[in-house]
Design an enzyme around this catalytic site. Structure first.
Site, PDB file in Angstrom:
ATOM      1  N   TYR A 413      37.544  25.894  51.158  1.00 39.11           N
ATOM      2  CA  TYR A 413      36.969  26.095  49.824  1.00 39.11           C
ATOM      3  C   TYR A 413      35.544  25.540  49.762  1.00 39.11           C
ATOM      4  O   TYR A 413      34.655  26.143  49.168  1.00 39.11           O
ATOM      5  CB  TYR A 413      37.829  25.396  48.770  1.00 39.11           C
ATOM      6  CG  TYR A 413      39.136  26.073  48.441  1.00 39.11           C
ATOM      7  CD1 TYR A 413      39.163  27.352  47.894  1.00 39.11           C
ATOM      8  CD2 TYR A 413      40.346  25.432  48.653  1.00 39.11           C
ATOM      9  CE1 TYR A 413      40.360  27.967  47.563  1.00 39.11           C
ATOM     10  CE2 TYR A 413      41.555  26.034  48.331  1.00 39.11           C
ATOM     11  CZ  TYR A 413      41.563  27.304  47.792  1.00 39.11           C
ATOM     12  OH  TYR A 413      42.745  27.919  47.475  1.00 39.11           O
ATOM     13  N   LYS A 422      25.924  33.383  45.226  1.00 39.84           N
ATOM     14  CA  LYS A 422      27.097  34.102  44.715  1.00 39.84           C
ATOM     15  C   LYS A 422      27.448  33.622  43.314  1.00 39.84           C
ATOM     16  O   LYS A 422      27.670  34.443  42.396  1.00 39.84           O
ATOM     17  CB  LYS A 422      28.286  33.900  45.652  1.00 39.84           C
ATOM     18  CG  LYS A 422      29.596  34.448  45.089  1.00 39.84           C
ATOM     19  CD  LYS A 422      30.747  34.282  46.051  1.00 39.84           C
ATOM     20  CE  LYS A 422      31.161  32.848  46.215  1.00 39.84           C
ATOM     21  NZ  LYS A 422      32.384  32.705  47.041  1.00 39.84           N
ATOM     22  N   TYR A 423      27.502  32.316  43.117  1.00 33.68           N
ATOM     23  CA  TYR A 423      27.921  31.781  41.819  1.00 33.68           C
ATOM     24  C   TYR A 423      26.850  31.975  40.752  1.00 33.68           C
ATOM     25  O   TYR A 423      27.176  32.119  39.571  1.00 33.68           O
ATOM     26  CB  TYR A 423      28.313  30.316  41.977  1.00 33.68           C
ATOM     27  CG  TYR A 423      29.543  30.167  42.848  1.00 33.68           C
ATOM     28  CD1 TYR A 423      30.782  30.628  42.419  1.00 33.68           C
ATOM     29  CD2 TYR A 423      29.449  29.612  44.121  1.00 33.68           C
ATOM     30  CE1 TYR A 423      31.903  30.531  43.220  1.00 33.68           C
ATOM     31  CE2 TYR A 423      30.569  29.506  44.929  1.00 33.68           C
ATOM     32  CZ  TYR A 423      31.800  29.971  44.474  1.00 33.68           C
ATOM     33  OH  TYR A 423      32.905  29.884  45.275  1.00 33.68           O
ATOM     34  N   GLU A 490      45.948  29.520  39.663  1.00 30.52           N
ATOM     35  CA  GLU A 490      45.862  29.226  41.096  1.00 30.52           C
ATOM     36  C   GLU A 490      47.270  29.039  41.662  1.00 30.52           C
ATOM     37  O   GLU A 490      48.063  28.261  41.135  1.00 30.52           O
ATOM     38  CB  GLU A 490      45.026  27.976  41.359  1.00 30.52           C
ATOM     39  CG  GLU A 490      44.918  27.570  42.811  1.00 30.52           C
ATOM     40  CD  GLU A 490      44.436  28.716  43.708  1.00 30.52           C
ATOM     41  OE1 GLU A 490      45.108  28.983  44.719  1.00 30.52           O
ATOM     42  OE2 GLU A 490      43.402  29.335  43.384  1.00 30.52           O
ATOM     43  N   ASP A 517      51.175  32.652  40.834  1.00 29.56           N
ATOM     44  CA  ASP A 517      50.609  33.851  41.447  1.00 29.56           C
ATOM     45  C   ASP A 517      50.128  34.729  40.297  1.00 29.56           C
ATOM     46  O   ASP A 517      50.882  35.010  39.359  1.00 29.56           O
ATOM     47  CB  ASP A 517      51.697  34.569  42.257  1.00 29.56           C
ATOM     48  CG  ASP A 517      51.174  35.776  43.030  1.00 29.56           C
ATOM     49  OD1 ASP A 517      50.371  36.548  42.461  1.00 29.56           O
ATOM     50  OD2 ASP A 517      51.574  35.957  44.188  1.00 29.56           O
ATOM     51  N   MET A 518      48.883  35.151  40.370  1.00 28.15           N
ATOM     52  CA  MET A 518      48.296  35.890  39.242  1.00 28.15           C
ATOM     53  C   MET A 518      49.115  37.119  38.882  1.00 28.15           C
ATOM     54  O   MET A 518      49.125  37.569  37.736  1.00 28.15           O
ATOM     55  CB  MET A 518      46.857  36.286  39.557  1.00 28.15           C
ATOM     56  CG  MET A 518      46.687  37.336  40.653  1.00 28.15           C
ATOM     57  SD  MET A 518      44.959  37.746  40.968  1.00 28.15           S
ATOM     58  CE  MET A 518      44.415  36.276  41.840  1.00 28.15           C
ATOM     59  N   GLU A 542      37.304  36.237  42.370  1.00 27.90           N
ATOM     60  CA  GLU A 542      36.472  36.335  43.589  1.00 27.90           C
ATOM     61  C   GLU A 542      37.394  36.583  44.773  1.00 27.90           C
ATOM     62  O   GLU A 542      37.504  35.774  45.688  1.00 27.90           O
ATOM     63  CB  GLU A 542      35.609  35.088  43.794  1.00 27.90           C
ATOM     64  CG  GLU A 542      36.336  33.763  43.793  1.00 27.90           C
ATOM     65  CD  GLU A 542      35.416  32.608  44.167  1.00 27.90           C
ATOM     66  OE1 GLU A 542      34.407  32.829  44.868  1.00 27.90           O
ATOM     67  OE2 GLU A 542      35.700  31.475  43.744  1.00 27.90           O
ATOM     68  N   GLU A 551      40.804  41.611  51.663  1.00 26.18           N
ATOM     69  CA  GLU A 551      41.615  40.452  51.289  1.00 26.18           C
ATOM     70  C   GLU A 551      42.506  40.764  50.084  1.00 26.18           C
ATOM     71  O   GLU A 551      42.890  39.879  49.323  1.00 26.18           O
ATOM     72  CB  GLU A 551      40.719  39.241  51.031  1.00 26.18           C
ATOM     73  CG  GLU A 551      40.048  38.748  52.307  1.00 26.18           C
ATOM     74  CD  GLU A 551      39.235  37.479  52.114  1.00 26.18           C
ATOM     75  OE1 GLU A 551      39.384  36.824  51.061  1.00 26.18           O
ATOM     76  OE2 GLU A 551      38.456  37.140  53.008  1.00 26.18           O
TER      77      GLU A 551
END
Length: 798
Positions: A413, A422-423, A490, A517-518, A542, A551
Site C-alpha cells: 500500500y 494519481k491522488y 475494505e 467485500d464491496m 481505485e 485486477e
C-alpha cells in the site's frame, strides 16, 4: 559517479546523471600492455583497456600453417597424378592449430588482468567460404577464448562478421555457439557496426583477404539509405541487426552474449536506434574517425551523437564506452619508464611534474576522454521518473496483483501511496463532480421520505486500503464546501485496523469504516436514521490495473453498482480503456526462457513490468496507430446481466456458480464483461516481436458540460505527459510470445486478444499473425504465433 552532483540527495540542487565508464582500444596494439603501460593509459584518463589475446608471432604461425597445408596437399595430389576434379576430395584432413606457447602471447595471469578486456584476433574469418580458413579461424577463436578464460578475463570482445549474407552469418553463429561452450564462464561480446557505413569497417585484414580473397557479397535488401549521393551508394540499414538476430537466436538468447555497438559517423533514423536500444548492449565504441574538430581544434560529436549516447546511457545496465585509436599510441607506451623509475623518479623529473600538477612520466590527459567527461557532466539529469527505485524496476517482471483473493501488505500500500499525481487527479475528479452536482442542482440520496431535510452527499470509497482516497475525498469536500456522509469499505482485515486508527486520529470519526467485500455490502445507512438504507451519489474506487481491467475492476463494480443512485449517481472512474502495441524485448524473452524451466506457465502470464529496454515495431500510419485501443469499460453499467440474473433467480449472491463459461453450459452471468479485439499494426521495416505491451487510460470524471476536458489518467507512452505527467502508480503489462516472431519489411501484424470469463475467473488469450503484401491487392500469411492463454493463472473473483 560524475562529479556534478550534490552530496545531499534530498536537497533541491541534487542532480544525478549516469556515469561514463571509458575504455581505450588501439587496433595497432599487438601485445598485452605491461603493468607500467597499463598504468600510463589509466593515468591519461581511461578507466579500462582492451588487450589482444595473441600476438603477431601467433598470427604468422597460423599463416605458415595454412600455406604449408596447401603445399602438402598439392604435393599429395601431384604424387598421385590426380586431376583437378579429384583435388577437392572432402575426406582430406584439415590442418590442426597447435596449442599456444609463451611466444604466442604476452597475456598472463596478473593482479590487473581482470581489469583488461580481452579482444579476439580481428584477422580470423569465421565467415570464409574457404573451409580451411573458416576451420582454422574457429580453432584460433577457441584457443584464444580458453586461454583468456584461464588467465582470468571475464569479458571477451569478438569482431563480428564482415558481411551479412545468410550463409556466412549462419557459419559465424555456429562458431559463436561453440565458443560459448569453450569459454564456459566468460561473457562474449560481438563487435558490430550499427549499420554498414563505408569508411568505418574493421581495418585489420582477415585470413581470407591475406590468403584467398575475402569472397564477400553485398546485401540486396530494399531497406536502404543513400549515404553518398554522388556515387549513389546504398546501405541496408537493418542488415547488421539481421546478422545479430541470427547469432543470438542460434545461441538461444544466452545471458552471456552481448553487443559492442560501433557508433557511425552519420547517425541513422530513430527506428534503427530504437532497435539497437532494445538489445543487450555492453559497449558503445567510438572510432576517432567519427569525431570532428571544433573551432578551438578540440574533438567533438554532433548533437545527434550526443542524443544517442544520452539515450543509451539511461539503461539500468548502461553500456560502457570504448574510444578507438585516440591514444596514447602504442609507440608512446613502448617508451614507458620502468617501475623503478615511476616509483623513484629523478629529482628533476619529480620537480617538473609537481610544477605541471601531474604524475612523473604520466602522459597528458587524453583530450578525447576530456570531451567525453564533458558530455557526462552535461547529460540531462535523472528525471522524476528515474529515481533509483524506479530505475531498479526497469524490465523487472512482477506477477499481477490479485486483490480479491490476496490481502496486500502495508508496504505494498505504501508504494502505491507514494504517487501524488494519481491522488491529485482523483481529488480533482471528486471536486469537479461535487461542483457540478451543485451547479445542476442534482438530488442527494440523504433526502428520503423519512429524512426530508437531508443535505449531505452520500459518498463511498470502495477498496479503501490504508485510506489515501478517503483523505482526498475529505479534502475535495472541504475545498468545495460540500457536506458529505463518507463510507470507507475494505475487505482486508489488517488494513481495516489501520483505517479505524486514521479515522480516530486524523478524520475525527467523520468516516464510517466498514469491513466487507464491496460486492456484499448492504448499502449506506443514513446518519440521521440508521434504519434507512439509501443509495450512493458518488462511488470512488481505485481498482484499475496495468491493463485497466486486469485486477477485476468490472467484476468488483458489478457487485456494488446496484447501490449507485440512478440516473444521477456517479462512478469515479467513469470509464477505462485497454491499449496494445507489439514490441521487441530480447531481455524479457531471455528472462522468461530461463524461468520456464521452473515455471511452465511463464509464457502464459501477463507480467506487470516497467517496460524500458524495448523497441516498438509498429509505425503510426493513417487508420493504424502504434498504440491501439483494445476495448473499453464504462460505469455504472445501465443494464447488468448479472443483476438481472440475480433478480430472476431470486439469488442474493452471484459469485458461487461454477463452470467453464456460458458456451459450456454454465450460467454466463459474467459474459457482459468478456471482450475481444482484432487490431492491425503496420511495420515498414523488418524485425522481430517478443510480445505485446499493454497500457490503459481512464476517464475519472466526465463533465456534464459539453466541451469541457475530462479529468483523466493515462500510462500510454504518447499520452502520459499530457494527461498525468510523472504518474508512477502503474507499470505497463506484458503479454509474452513463447517463440519470437520474425517478420519481413512492409508487413502487417494482426493481433487478436480475448478477455475470457466464466462464473468465477477472468483470463486473457492472445495470438499474433504476420501478413505480407505481395501485390496491390494481395496479402499472404507468412507467420503466426501460437494461441496463448492465462487461464491456468486466471484472476479469481467467485
Amino acid at each position: 559517479m560524475s562529479s556534478n552532483r550534490g552530496f545531499n540527495p534530498e536537497s533541491e540542487s541534487f542532480e544525478q546523471r549516469p556515469p561514463f565508464y571509458i575504455g581505450q582500444h588501439d587496433v595497432q596494439r599487438h601485445e598485452s600492455p605491461t603493468d607500467n603501460q597499463y598504468g600510463q593509459i589509466l593515468d591519461s584518463g581511461f578507466n579500462f583497456v582492451t588487450t589482444p589475446i595473441t600476438n603477431e608471432h601467433f598470427h604468422q604461425r597460423v599463416i605458415d600453417l595454412y600455406k604449408s597445408h596447401l603445399q602438402e596437399r598439392e604435393q599429395w595430389v601431384t604424387e598421385r597424378g590426380l586431376t583437378d576434379a579429384q583435388k577437392a576430395n572432402p575426406s582430406l584432413p584439415l590442418p590442426t592449430v597447435p596449442t599456444l606457447t609463451d611466444d604466442d602471447t604476452s597475456l598472463f595471469p596478473s593482479s590487473y588482468v581482470g581489469s583488461l578486456i580481452a579482444y579476439a584476433s580481428p584477422w580470423i574469418d569465421l565467415c570464409s567460404a574457404d573451409p580451411i580458413i573458416s576451420d582454422i579461424s574457429r580453432q584460433v577463436l577457441n584457443l584464444e577464448l580458453a586461454y583468456a578464460n584461464f588467465c582470468g578475463s571475464r569479458t571477451i570482445i569478438i569482431p563480428g562478421p564482415r558481411q551479412d549474407d545468410g550463409r556466412a552469418v549462419a557459419q559465424y553463429a555456429r562458431a559463436i555457439q561453440e565458443a560459448q561452450e569453450v569459454g564456459g564462464r566468460v561473457n562474449l561480446v560481438i563487435h558490430l557496426p550499427m549499420y554498414r557505413e563505408p569508411g568505418l569497417e574493421e581495418e585489420a585484414e582477415t585470413l581470407s583477404s591475406l590468403l584467398a580473397g575475402d569472397g564477400s557479397s553485398s546485401s540486396n535488401s530494399k531497406e536502404t539509405v543513400k549515404t553518398d549521393a554522388a556515387k549513389g551508394t546504398e546501405i541496408d540499414l537493418f542488415s547488421t541487426w539481421d546478422s545479430w538476430h541470427t547469432i543470438r537466436t542460434v545461441c538461444k538468447y544466452s545471458g552471456r552474449l552481448f553487443v559492442a555497438l560501433r557508433i557511425p559517423k552519420r547517425v541513422p533514423e530513430k527506428d534503427l536506434q530504437e532497435r539497437w536500444f532494445s538489445e543487450p548492449l555492453h559497449y558503445l565504441t567510438l572510432d576517432k574517425k567519427i569525431f570532428s574538430l571544433n573551432k578551438a581544434g578540440h574533438p567533438s560529436l554532433t548533437r545527434h551523437h550526443q542524443d544517442l549516447i544520452n539515450r543509451y546511457m539511461r539503461l539500468k545496465n548502461h553500456p560502457w564506452l570504448i574510444l578507438i585509436n585516440v591514444g596514447p599510441s602504442t609507440e608512446s607506451l613502448v617508451e614507458a619508464p620502468s617501475k623503478m623509475e615511476v616509483d623513484f623518479p629523478p629529482l628533476s623529473e619529480a620537480s617538473k611534474a609537481v610544477k605541471e600538477n601531474r604524475k612523473p612520466y604520466a602522459p597528458p590527459y587524453n583530450e578525447y576522454v576530456d570531451y567525453m567527461k564533458y558530455l557526462e557532466r552535461h547529460q540531462p539529469p535523472y528525471s522524476a521518473m528515474e529515481t533509483p527505485s524506479l530505475v531498479s524496476f526497469q524490465d523487472w517482471l512482477q506477477s499481477p496483483l490479485q486483490p480479491l483473493s490476496d490481502n496486500l501488505e502495508s508496504a505494498t500500500y505504501e508504494v502505491f501511496e507514494g504517487d501524488p499525481v494519481k491522488y491529485d487527479q482523483y481529488e480533482k475528479a471528486v471536486a469537479e463532480a461535487m461542483l457540478e452536482w451543485k451547479k445542476y442542482n442534482r438530488p442527494v440520496s440523504s433526502v428520503t421520505p423519512e429524512t426530508p431535510d437531508g443535505k449531505d452527499l452520500i459518498v463511498a470509497v470502495a477498496g479503501a486500503g490504508r485510506g489515501p482516497l478517503v483523505a482526498r475525498v475529505l479534502r475535495a469536500a472541504a475545498s468545495t464546501n460540500t457536506p458529505i456522509q463518507l463510507w470507507a469499505l475494505e475487505k482486508n482485515q489488517n488494513a481495516y485496523v489501520y483505517l479505524l486508527r486514521r479515522n480516530k486520529r486524523e478524520w475525527n470519526n467523520s468516516v464510517t469504516v466498514i469491513k466487507t467485500d464491496m460486492r456484499e455490502w448492504e448499502g449506506p445507512r443514513l446518519a440521521a436514521n440508521p434504519n434507512i438504507i439509501t443509495k450512493l451519489d458518488i462511488l470512488v474506487t481505485e481498482l484499475l490495473g496495468s491493463f485497466g481491467d486486469n485486477e477485476l475492476s468490472p467484476e468488483c463494480l458489478d457487485g456494488i453498482q446496484r447501490h449507485i443512485a440512478r440516473p444521477h449517481g456517479i462512478s469515479i472512474p467513469y470509464s477505462y480503456t485497454a491499449h496494445l502495441s507489439p514490441i521487441a524485448h530480447p531481455r524479457i524473452f531471455a528472462d522468461l526462457s530461463n524461468r520456464v524451466v521452473s515455471d511452465p506457465n511463464a509464457f502464459d502470464i501477463p507480467w506487470v513490468t516497467r517496460l524500458f529496454q524495448l523497441a516498438y515495431v509498429a509505425q503510426k500510419v493513417p487508420k493504424h496507430g502504434r498504440f491501439q485501443q483494445a476495448w473499453e469499460f464504462v460505469h455504472p453499467v445501465e443494464v447488468s446481466r448479472a443483476d438481472d440474473f440475480s433478480a430472476q433467480n431470486g439469488r442474493a449472491r452471484k459469485y458461487v456458480t461454477h463452470g467453464s463459461g456460458s458456451m459450456y453450459g454454465s450460467s454466463g452471468i459474467n459474459e457482459h464483461n468478456a471482450r475481444h479485439c482484432h487490431l492491425t499494426f503496420v511495420c515498414p521495416t523488418r524485425g522481430v516481436i517478443h510480445g505485446l505491451a499493454g497500457y490503459f487510460e481512464s476517464v475519472l470524471y466526465k463533465h456534464q458540460e459539453e466541451g469541457k476536458t475530462p479529468v483523466e489518467i493515462s500510462i500510454l507512452p504518447d499520452q502520459i505527459d499530457r494527461k498525468s505527467k510523472d504518474m508512477i502508480s502503474w507499470f505497463p503489462i506484458f503479454f509474452p510470445l513463447r517463440q519470437p516472431l520474425y517478420f519481413p519489411q512492409d508487413t502487417e501484424l494482426e493481433v487478436s486478444m480475448w478477455r475470457q470469463t466464466d462464473d468465477t475467473r477472468v483470463w486473457y488469450e492472445w495470438m499474433v499473425e504476420v501478413y505480407a503484401w505481395v501485390g496491390p491487392k494481395t496479402r499472404i500469411k507468412v507467420g503466426a504465433s501460437e494461441m496463448h492463454s492465462s487461464r491456468k493463472v486466471a484472476c479469481i473473483f467467485g
